[in-house]
Design a protein around this motif. Sequence first.
Motif, mmCIF file in Angstrom:
data_model
loop_
_atom_site.group_PDB
_atom_site.id
_atom_site.type_symbol
_atom_site.label_atom_id
_atom_site.label_comp_id
_atom_site.label_asym_id
_atom_site.label_seq_id
_atom_site.Cartn_x
_atom_site.Cartn_y
_atom_site.Cartn_z
ATOM 1 N N LEU A 46 1.139 -1.118 0.188
ATOM 2 C CA LEU A 46 -0.012 -0.279 -0.518
ATOM 3 C C LEU A 46 0.802 1.069 -0.211
ATOM 4 N N ILE A 47 2.299 0.766 0.153
ATOM 5 C CA ILE A 47 3.056 1.810 0.702
ATOM 6 C C ILE A 47 4.048 2.805 -0.243
ATOM 7 N N HIS A 48 4.808 1.075 -0.604
ATOM 8 C CA HIS A 48 5.933 0.919 -1.510
ATOM 9 C C HIS A 48 5.190 1.024 -2.546
ATOM 10 N N GLU A 49 6.288 2.133 -3.705
ATOM 11 C CA GLU A 49 5.283 2.154 -5.387
ATOM 12 C C GLU A 49 6.788 1.716 -5.728
ATOM 13 N N GLY A 50 7.363 0.427 -6.700
ATOM 14 C CA GLY A 50 8.002 -0.602 -7.320
ATOM 15 C C GLY A 50 9.494 0.293 -6.634
ATOM 16 N N ASN A 51 10.420 0.692 -7.570
ATOM 17 C CA ASN A 51 11.738 0.917 -6.774
ATOM 18 C C ASN A 51 11.557 1.856 -5.573
ATOM 19 N N GLN A 52 10.691 2.926 -5.421
ATOM 20 C CA GLN A 52 10.027 3.687 -4.495
ATOM 21 C C GLN A 52 9.888 3.800 -2.963
ATOM 22 N N ARG A 53 10.545 3.374 -2.392
ATOM 23 C CA ARG A 53 10.436 3.088 -0.849
ATOM 24 C C ARG A 53 10.195 4.805 -0.096
ATOM 25 N N TYR A 54 9.439 4.525 0.975
ATOM 26 C CA TYR A 54 8.684 5.657 1.427
ATOM 27 C C TYR A 54 9.477 5.323 3.089
ATOM 28 N N TYR A 55 9.181 6.636 3.394
ATOM 29 C CA TYR A 55 9.663 6.502 4.338
ATOM 30 C C TYR A 55 8.103 7.238 6.077
ATOM 31 N N PHE A 56 7.836 6.384 7.020
ATOM 32 C CA PHE A 56 6.995 6.923 8.094
ATOM 33 C C PHE A 56 7.325 8.625 8.713
ATOM 34 N N ILE A 74 6.605 9.955 3.492
ATOM 35 C CA ILE A 74 7.502 10.193 2.369
ATOM 36 C C ILE A 74 8.319 9.564 1.869
ATOM 37 N N PRO A 75 8.572 9.716 0.685
ATOM 38 C CA PRO A 75 9.702 8.714 0.285
ATOM 39 C C PRO A 75 11.054 9.021 0.567
ATOM 40 N N GLU A 76 11.982 8.042 0.051
ATOM 41 C CA GLU A 76 13.187 8.118 0.834
ATOM 42 C C GLU A 76 14.085 9.358 0.007
ATOM 43 N N ASP A 77 13.828 9.275 -1.417
ATOM 44 C CA ASP A 77 14.427 9.661 -2.971
ATOM 45 C C ASP A 77 13.949 11.217 -2.398
ATOM 46 N N TYR A 78 14.682 11.597 -1.457
ATOM 47 C CA TYR A 78 14.549 14.128 -1.100
ATOM 48 C C TYR A 78 14.047 14.239 -2.728
ATOM 49 N N GLU A 79 14.698 13.914 -3.636
ATOM 50 C CA GLU A 79 14.364 14.186 -5.674
ATOM 51 C C GLU A 79 13.171 13.877 -6.210
ATOM 52 N N GLU A 80 12.989 12.689 -5.757
ATOM 53 C CA GLU A 80 11.047 12.820 -5.738
ATOM 54 C C GLU A 80 9.751 13.776 -5.312
ATOM 55 N N TYR A 81 10.476 13.412 -4.334
ATOM 56 C CA TYR A 81 9.385 14.390 -3.576
ATOM 57 C C TYR A 81 9.374 15.878 -3.672
ATOM 58 N N LYS A 93 2.459 11.297 0.615
ATOM 59 C CA LYS A 93 1.159 10.045 0.921
ATOM 60 C C LYS A 93 0.825 10.211 2.151
ATOM 61 N N VAL A 94 -0.862 10.159 2.306
ATOM 62 C CA VAL A 94 -1.473 10.809 3.158
ATOM 63 C C VAL A 94 -2.479 9.530 3.502
ATOM 64 N N ILE A 95 -2.959 8.939 4.173
ATOM 65 C CA ILE A 95 -3.756 8.356 4.554
ATOM 66 C C ILE A 95 -4.484 7.514 6.279
ATOM 67 N N ASP A 106 10.352 -2.135 12.151
ATOM 68 C CA ASP A 106 11.033 -0.579 11.628
ATOM 69 C C ASP A 106 10.802 -0.524 10.041
ATOM 70 N N MET A 107 10.039 -1.486 9.554
ATOM 71 C CA MET A 107 10.454 -1.224 8.155
ATOM 72 C C MET A 107 9.862 0.440 7.587
ATOM 73 N N PHE A 108 9.262 0.973 8.401
ATOM 74 C CA PHE A 108 9.423 2.304 7.546
ATOM 75 C C PHE A 108 10.471 3.205 7.602
ATOM 76 N N THR A 109 10.531 3.309 8.940
ATOM 77 C CA THR A 109 11.438 3.908 10.182
ATOM 78 C C THR A 109 12.104 4.926 9.305
ATOM 79 N N ASN A 110 12.187 6.425 9.384
ATOM 80 C CA ASN A 110 13.226 7.175 8.718
ATOM 81 C C ASN A 110 14.520 7.015 10.024
#
Length: 211
Positions: A46-56, A74-81, A93-95, A106-110
């Motif tokens: 629901l959160i990660h999209e392909g190679n684009q991973r997200y932090y909580f 928020i995406p792990e990749d700063y340039e993405e957002y 992403k707002v859910i 801790d799979m989403f932990t920043n």
Amino acid sequence: MKNGMNILVERTDCILYYAGPGQSNEHSTGWIGGNAPEFFDDREDLIHEGNQRYYFYLSLVHPFKSESMISIFIPEDYEEYLDNNIYPNCSIKVIEHPTSTESVRDMFTNPGLIKHAISDGEISNDEKSMDQSFLIKLGGKPRLIQNTDYYFTKLTEESFSFLFQIDEDGYPETLLQDDYSYPFSFGSLYIFAKVEMNEIQNPVAGFWQFS
């Protein structure tokens, strides 16, 4: 909606939230940093999209529905957002989801954020709030860094209204790990929603700004 008329319709008042070190407790309404809510333990797809991973980023108990929370990733990749920073192409992403305790996973932990509890909200006069420091401002009018119409164009067309903002000016000094940058470059993230008299629906990331 308790006080909803003044906060989300007339917008003369707002609710301010602050962050402090320590665990969430009966005097807190969510947390920033740390692990994502347990609700997301089996929902990586629901959160990660392909190679684009997200932090909580944070979770806030819904101010008008205690059985719900609003969580932000928020995406792990700063340039993405950075490149996709305005609705409908904002990649934050707002859910909204059922209220949930913090996961032990801790799979989403920043790694750049140290968990802090978010305080109970305090009602404030909207005009007064413009000169105050806060982590979150819900309702009233947004305190903008850049007051430019194009940020609002698509949101207004689709009848979205300002719900709350997260302002990095309100970060405690203890929130960021050493050698890590502010996720929004010492800026603000603005969340919008469909606001009806008795209901708030479809919260989305409207845009984010920095100076």
